[in-house]
Design a protein around this motif. Structure first.
Motif, PDB file in Angstrom:
ATOM      1  N   LEU A 110       0.677  -1.231  -0.164  1.00 29.75           N
ATOM      2  CA  LEU A 110      -0.041  -0.055  -0.028  1.00 29.75           C
ATOM      3  C   LEU A 110       0.658   1.375  -0.066  1.00 29.75           C
ATOM      4  N   ASP A 111       2.006   1.017   0.601  1.00 26.41           N
ATOM      5  CA  ASP A 111       3.000   2.231   0.764  1.00 26.41           C
ATOM      6  C   ASP A 111       3.551   2.673  -0.714  1.00 26.41           C
ATOM      7  N   ILE A 112       3.707   1.618  -1.402  1.00 23.82           N
ATOM      8  CA  ILE A 112       4.288   1.750  -2.898  1.00 23.82           C
ATOM      9  C   ILE A 112       3.207   2.406  -3.689  1.00 23.82           C
ATOM     10  N   VAL A 113       2.112   1.718  -3.549  1.00 21.72           N
ATOM     11  CA  VAL A 113       0.959   2.211  -4.570  1.00 21.72           C
ATOM     12  C   VAL A 113       0.517   3.510  -4.336  1.00 21.72           C
ATOM     13  N   THR A 114       0.379   3.931  -3.114  1.00 21.43           N
ATOM     14  CA  THR A 114      -0.058   5.348  -2.820  1.00 21.43           C
ATOM     15  C   THR A 114       0.855   6.353  -2.965  1.00 21.43           C
ATOM     16  N   THR A 115       2.186   6.039  -2.925  1.00 21.26           N
ATOM     17  CA  THR A 115       3.307   7.302  -3.194  1.00 21.26           C
ATOM     18  C   THR A 115       3.551   7.189  -4.459  1.00 21.26           C
ATOM     19  N   SER A 116       3.453   6.098  -5.189  1.00 24.24           N
ATOM     20  CA  SER A 116       3.608   6.204  -6.755  1.00 24.24           C
ATOM     21  C   SER A 116       2.396   6.704  -7.347  1.00 24.24           C
ATOM     22  N   CYS A 117       1.379   6.307  -7.209  1.00 27.40           N
ATOM     23  CA  CYS A 117       0.102   6.705  -7.992  1.00 27.40           C
ATOM     24  C   CYS A 117      -0.264   7.973  -7.433  1.00 27.40           C
ATOM     25  N   SER A 118       0.002   8.671  -6.509  1.00 29.89           N
ATOM     26  CA  SER A 118      -0.560   9.941  -6.252  1.00 29.89           C
ATOM     27  C   SER A 118       0.009  10.747  -7.158  1.00 29.89           C
ATOM     28  N   THR A 119       1.190  10.527  -7.365  1.00 28.22           N
ATOM     29  CA  THR A 119       1.915  11.903  -8.242  1.00 28.22           C
ATOM     30  C   THR A 119       1.227  11.999  -9.802  1.00 28.22           C
ATOM     31  N   TYR A 120       0.907  10.585 -10.260  1.00 29.38           N
ATOM     32  CA  TYR A 120       0.270  10.790 -11.520  1.00 29.38           C
ATOM     33  C   TYR A 120      -1.194  10.985 -11.296  1.00 29.38           C
ATOM     34  N   LEU A 121      -1.911  10.980 -10.425  1.00 29.65           N
ATOM     35  CA  LEU A 121      -3.365  11.203 -10.121  1.00 29.65           C
ATOM     36  C   LEU A 121      -3.344  12.619 -10.155  1.00 29.65           C
ATOM     37  N   PHE A 122      -2.422  13.538  -9.636  1.00 27.68           N
ATOM     38  CA  PHE A 122      -2.699  14.681  -9.463  1.00 27.68           C
ATOM     39  C   PHE A 122      -1.797  15.511 -10.365  1.00 27.68           C
ATOM     40  N   LEU A 123      -1.122  14.802 -11.255  1.00 25.51           N
ATOM     41  CA  LEU A 123      -0.358  15.501 -12.542  1.00 25.51           C
ATOM     42  C   LEU A 123      -1.331  16.244 -13.339  1.00 25.51           C
ATOM     43  N   PRO A 124      -2.425  15.892 -13.713  1.00 22.16           N
ATOM     44  CA  PRO A 124      -3.269  16.564 -14.587  1.00 22.16           C
ATOM     45  C   PRO A 124      -3.753  17.987 -14.118  1.00 22.16           C
ATOM     46  N   VAL A 125      -3.749  18.108 -12.607  1.00 23.46           N
ATOM     47  CA  VAL A 125      -4.138  19.236 -11.926  1.00 23.46           C
ATOM     48  C   VAL A 125      -3.083  20.126 -11.847  1.00 23.46           C
ATOM     49  N   VAL A 126      -1.682  19.622 -11.228  1.00 24.78           N
ATOM     50  CA  VAL A 126      -0.552  20.525 -10.985  1.00 24.78           C
ATOM     51  C   VAL A 126      -0.181  21.189 -12.290  1.00 24.78           C
ATOM     52  N   GLU A 127       0.168  20.429 -13.503  1.00 18.56           N
ATOM     53  CA  GLU A 127       0.716  20.671 -14.718  1.00 18.56           C
ATOM     54  C   GLU A 127       0.091  22.216 -14.945  1.00 18.56           C
ATOM     55  N   PRO A 128      -1.253  22.418 -15.317  1.00 19.97           N
ATOM     56  CA  PRO A 128      -1.754  23.652 -15.601  1.00 19.97           C
ATOM     57  C   PRO A 128      -1.556  24.712 -14.730  1.00 19.97           C
ATOM     58  N   ILE A 129      -1.845  24.426 -13.339  1.00 18.86           N
ATOM     59  CA  ILE A 129      -1.928  25.474 -12.106  1.00 18.86           C
ATOM     60  C   ILE A 129      -0.575  26.193 -12.247  1.00 18.86           C
ATOM     61  N   ALA A 130       0.685  25.038 -12.358  1.00 21.59           N
ATOM     62  CA  ALA A 130       1.942  25.443 -12.043  1.00 21.59           C
ATOM     63  C   ALA A 130       2.629  26.171 -13.228  1.00 21.59           C
ATOM     64  N   GLY A 131       1.865  25.826 -14.544  1.00 24.86           N
ATOM     65  CA  GLY A 131       2.341  26.398 -15.733  1.00 24.86           C
ATOM     66  C   GLY A 131       3.507  25.725 -16.234  1.00 24.86           C
ATOM     67  N   MET A 132       3.548  24.318 -15.969  1.00 25.16           N
ATOM     68  CA  MET A 132       4.708  23.459 -16.182  1.00 25.16           C
ATOM     69  C   MET A 132       4.772  22.947 -17.713  1.00 25.16           C
ATOM     70  N   THR A 133       5.889  23.149 -18.097  1.00 25.22           N
ATOM     71  CA  THR A 133       6.402  22.983 -19.649  1.00 25.22           C
ATOM     72  C   THR A 133       6.715  21.184 -19.773  1.00 25.22           C
ATOM     73  N   GLY A 134       6.874  20.644 -20.817  1.00 22.58           N
ATOM     74  CA  GLY A 134       7.349  19.304 -20.915  1.00 22.58           C
ATOM     75  C   GLY A 134       8.442  19.034 -20.145  1.00 22.58           C
ATOM     76  N   PRO A 135       9.664  19.628 -20.449  1.00 19.16           N
ATOM     77  CA  PRO A 135      10.881  19.366 -19.582  1.00 19.16           C
ATOM     78  C   PRO A 135      10.846  19.652 -18.180  1.00 19.16           C
ATOM     79  N   GLU A 136       9.900  20.739 -17.623  1.00 16.61           N
ATOM     80  CA  GLU A 136       9.956  20.983 -16.500  1.00 16.61           C
ATOM     81  C   GLU A 136       9.167  19.802 -15.661  1.00 16.61           C
ATOM     82  N   THR A 137       8.186  19.496 -16.291  1.00 14.42           N
ATOM     83  CA  THR A 137       7.462  18.242 -15.823  1.00 14.42           C
ATOM     84  C   THR A 137       8.209  17.069 -15.619  1.00 14.42           C
ATOM     85  N   ASP A 138       9.224  16.711 -16.613  1.00 14.95           N
ATOM     86  CA  ASP A 138       9.999  15.725 -16.740  1.00 14.95           C
ATOM     87  C   ASP A 138      11.197  15.747 -15.478  1.00 14.95           C
TER      88      ASP A 138
END
Length: 217
Positions: free
Chosen positions: A163-191
């Motif tokens: 559960l620790d592995i799943v939650t720490t790993s998946c949470s990043t990609y779950l919130f990525l569609p929200v974080v990218e536009p709010i933070a104005g991140m470009t492709g390289p910045e996201t990488d």
């Protein structure tokens, strides 16, 4: 047409339909993706699509099968050796998991959307998923128990570590569609942000197991 050509044509058509379906599922979600759109994007007629796949559900299960088998095959390769320590074995598997999510960044959010709006689909897939996880986890559960009994790591059950592995790993990609536009991140910045997050996930898991900062990576 000989059997070889028929088989090649079938594989090509099924592959085109599955690729188009995966794109649309990730773009629109399962509910809004239609078989008409899938057929159009795959370059086949609607009738031909239904010749190979009777329902949209059947396509979904095939797409999910492909992704999960690719994911677990990749992790299994990284965690198949006993020549390294338990931690190195585990870190290799988690790294492969994060690398896979990097290449399929919409997958976690898509599965979460399916769980919310079409939970019956995942419920029908439960047995297959459990079999895949059990096949991968069985040996490593034994290794973890051995590590704990020897006092080489903090007490933890395999289920909790999973559960620790799943939650720490998946949470990043779950919130990525929200974080990218709010933070104005470009492709390289996201990488770059994802790579930093990879290091953080590894450090968090190491600290949970061994109670100290992660070694140099």
């Amino acid at each position: 047409m000989n059997q070889s050509k028929v088989g090649n044509k079938r594989r090509h058509t099924e592959g085109a339909v599955m690729a188009a379906a995966e794109e649309l599922f990730l773009e629109k979600g399962y509910s809004l993706a239609t078989t008409t759109e899938i057929a159009r994007r795959a370059g086949v007629t609607h009738a031909m699509l239904h010749y190979y796949f009777q329902t949209k559900e059947q396509i979904f299960f095939k797409v999910l099968d492909k992704n999960l088998h690719e994911l677990f095959a990749s992790i299994r390769v990284a965690m198949s050796t006993e020549a390294v320590s338990f931690w190195e074995n585990l870190k290799g598997g988690v790294t492969r998991l994060l690398d896979y999510f990097d290449r399929h960044r919409q997958l976690v959010a898509f599965l979460y959307d399916v769980a919310r709006h079409n939970p019956e689909l995942l419920a029908r897939y439960r047995e297959s998923t459990i079999d895949l996880i059990a096949g991968l986890a069985g040996h490593h559960k034994v290794l973890l128990d051995r590590e704990v009994r020897a006092g080489r790591c903090n007490p933890i059950t395999f289920e909790q570590l999973f559960l620790d592995i799943v939650t720490t790993s998946c949470s990043t990609y779950l919130f990525l569609p929200v974080v990218e536009p709010i933070a104005g991140m470009t492709g390289p910045e996201t990488d770059q942000a994802l790579q930093r997050r990879h290091d953080e996930v590894i450090a968090l898991l190491y600290h949970r197991l061994y109670g100290q900062c992660a070694p140099d990576r």
